[in-house]
Scaffold this motif. Structure first.
Motif, mmCIF file in Angstrom:
data_model
loop_
_atom_site.group_PDB
_atom_site.id
_atom_site.type_symbol
_atom_site.label_atom_id
_atom_site.label_comp_id
_atom_site.label_asym_id
_atom_site.label_seq_id
_atom_site.Cartn_x
_atom_site.Cartn_y
_atom_site.Cartn_z
ATOM 1 N N ARG A 129 72.209 -42.175 -97.394
ATOM 2 C CA ARG A 129 72.515 -43.339 -96.576
ATOM 3 C C ARG A 129 74.008 -43.629 -96.565
ATOM 4 N N THR A 165 63.443 -40.036 -80.901
ATOM 5 C CA THR A 165 63.033 -39.925 -82.295
ATOM 6 C C THR A 165 63.659 -38.657 -82.884
ATOM 7 N N ASP A 175 64.708 -38.700 -94.818
ATOM 8 C CA ASP A 175 64.075 -39.956 -94.433
ATOM 9 C C ASP A 175 64.433 -40.302 -92.990
ATOM 10 N N GLU A 196 55.041 -46.815 -92.708
ATOM 11 C CA GLU A 196 56.395 -46.364 -93.017
ATOM 12 C C GLU A 196 56.932 -45.476 -91.896
ATOM 13 N N ARG A 197 58.257 -45.332 -91.833
ATOM 14 C CA ARG A 197 58.865 -44.456 -90.831
ATOM 15 C C ARG A 197 58.656 -42.998 -91.177
ATOM 16 N N SER A 254 68.426 -40.501 -101.930
ATOM 17 C CA SER A 254 68.303 -41.361 -100.749
ATOM 18 C C SER A 254 69.538 -42.233 -100.568
ATOM 19 N N PRO A 311 65.593 -42.829 -90.450
ATOM 20 C CA PRO A 311 66.304 -44.097 -90.637
ATOM 21 C C PRO A 311 65.702 -45.222 -89.793
ATOM 22 N N GLU A 312 66.103 -46.425 -90.134
ATOM 23 C CA GLU A 312 65.594 -47.595 -89.426
ATOM 24 C C GLU A 312 66.139 -47.689 -88.009
ATOM 25 N N THR A 313 67.392 -47.288 -87.818
ATOM 26 C CA THR A 313 68.024 -47.371 -86.502
ATOM 27 C C THR A 313 68.571 -46.007 -86.098
ATOM 28 N N SER A 314 68.852 -45.857 -84.813
ATOM 29 C CA SER A 314 69.373 -44.604 -84.281
ATOM 30 C C SER A 314 70.392 -44.880 -83.196
#
Length: 325
Positions: free
Chosen positions: A10, A323, A313, A288-289, A6, A315-318
């Motif tokens: 990232r 989506t 995973d 969770e995402r 992970s 991610p938190e932002t895009s």
């Protein structure tokens, strides 16, 4: 998915995003392109839609072959050769992007590809298998960012409209140093040992079988589905699950026990011949995402005999408003 994987993913995402923001996403044993589709592709130097019209009278096989050829051409052109002219030829200006690192639009794809080539000038896209159904094409690839590195397992999905690429999803996963089953994430172990999809008459039956299997074992978390649908010869390419039907039961059983509230939602199923892919959103714990997952199954004689997958995973932002699904 372990923590090291992970973290590496990232770090890779951050590196690509940083370069992209400063700047403004050999083919072994894949299916041969039908001659009519190849000719249409060659005769369309400026407009993918012209090629779409050119093979329209040749039937579904030529259309699917054309879509495969275009998808391979775009991936290799953008990410391996740095040739952004393929975007002008084969990608719609209103291209919809689901990769969270890139904005929508053909122009953004060219900027992202240029940034990628600056960051990874020696990257190679080893396309292992390609399937197409309807307006969708799926490519399973080994992406090596630099010589001597293990690279990334990638699955790209393209949707076509009017002979040009209109939409894209992908899922990426670091290739680990070792696997629990002794198989790599890309090879074909079941026989015949070919990456080429089986005959078209198998598609409907195999798609129905895999869809039923996924509904039972993944959505309903009923492991008896393995007894019903998986053959005694079962080769596993998920690096964290042991080989064989017993390995699948043990590995998935432990996972379901760890995450009893797991929710899996299949989004699309793409099949050709003996290969069936399922693109899903899985959430281990409410709130969770979750993860984007593509499972790829091979069917022989009415039983599933081989499985590959790629997991990422969410991610938190895009960089886009879409989506990953």
């Amino acid at each position: 998915m372990n923590a090291t994987t992970s973290v590496r993913r990232r770090a890779l995402a951050a590196a690509i995003m940083a370069v992209a923001l400063t700047a403004a996403g050999a083919v072994p044993a894949v299916a041969a392109v039908p001659s009519t589709a190849a000719a249409a592709l060659a005769q369309a130097p400026g407009h993918g839609r012209a090629a779409g019209i050119a093979f329209a009278g040749y039937g579904d096989s030529a259309r699917l072959g054309y879509q495969k050829a275009v998808a391979e051409q775009v991936l290799r052109g953008v990410f391996e050769r740095g040739d952004m002219s393929v975007v002008d030829r084969f990608v719609r200006p209103d291209y919809i992007q689901h990769n969270p690192l890139a904005p929508d639009g053909a122009a953004a794809l060219k900027a992202f590809g240029t940034a990628w080539r600056q960051q990874y000038p020696d990257a190679t896209y080893g396309i292992k298998r390609v399937i197409s159904e309807g307006d969708l094409v799926l490519l399973h690839s080994s992406v090596v960012l630099a010589p001597g590195t293990r690279g990334i397992a990638a699955i790209d999905i393209f949707r076509f409209r009017g002979g040009r690429i209109a939409e894209h999803w992908d899922v990426l996963q670091d290739v680990p140093a070792a696997t629990a089953n002794g198989n790599d994430m890309f090879s074909t172990v079941s026989r015949p040992q070919t990456e080429v999809p089986g005959p078209a008459y198998l598609t409907a039956y195999d798609k129905k079988l895999v869809t039923a299997f996924v509904e039972q074992y993944l959505v309903k978390k009923d492991l008896s589905a393995i007894d019903t649908y998986v053959g005694p010869e079962y080769h596993q390419h998920n690096p964290y699950i042991p080989d064989g039907a017993a390995g699948a039961k043990a590995g998935l059983g432990a996972y379901y026990a760890q995450f009893p509230q797991l929710v899996a939602t299949p989004k699309r199923v793409i099949a050709e011949g003996d290969l069936v892919a399922v693109h899903s959103h899985t959430v281990n714990v409410p709130g969770e995402r979750g993860q984007a997952v593509v499972d790829l199954f091979r069917v022989r004689g009415g039983r599933i005999v081989e499985h590959w997958d790629v997991v990422q995973d969410v991610p938190e932002t895009s960089a886009n408003d879409n989506t990953m699904f």
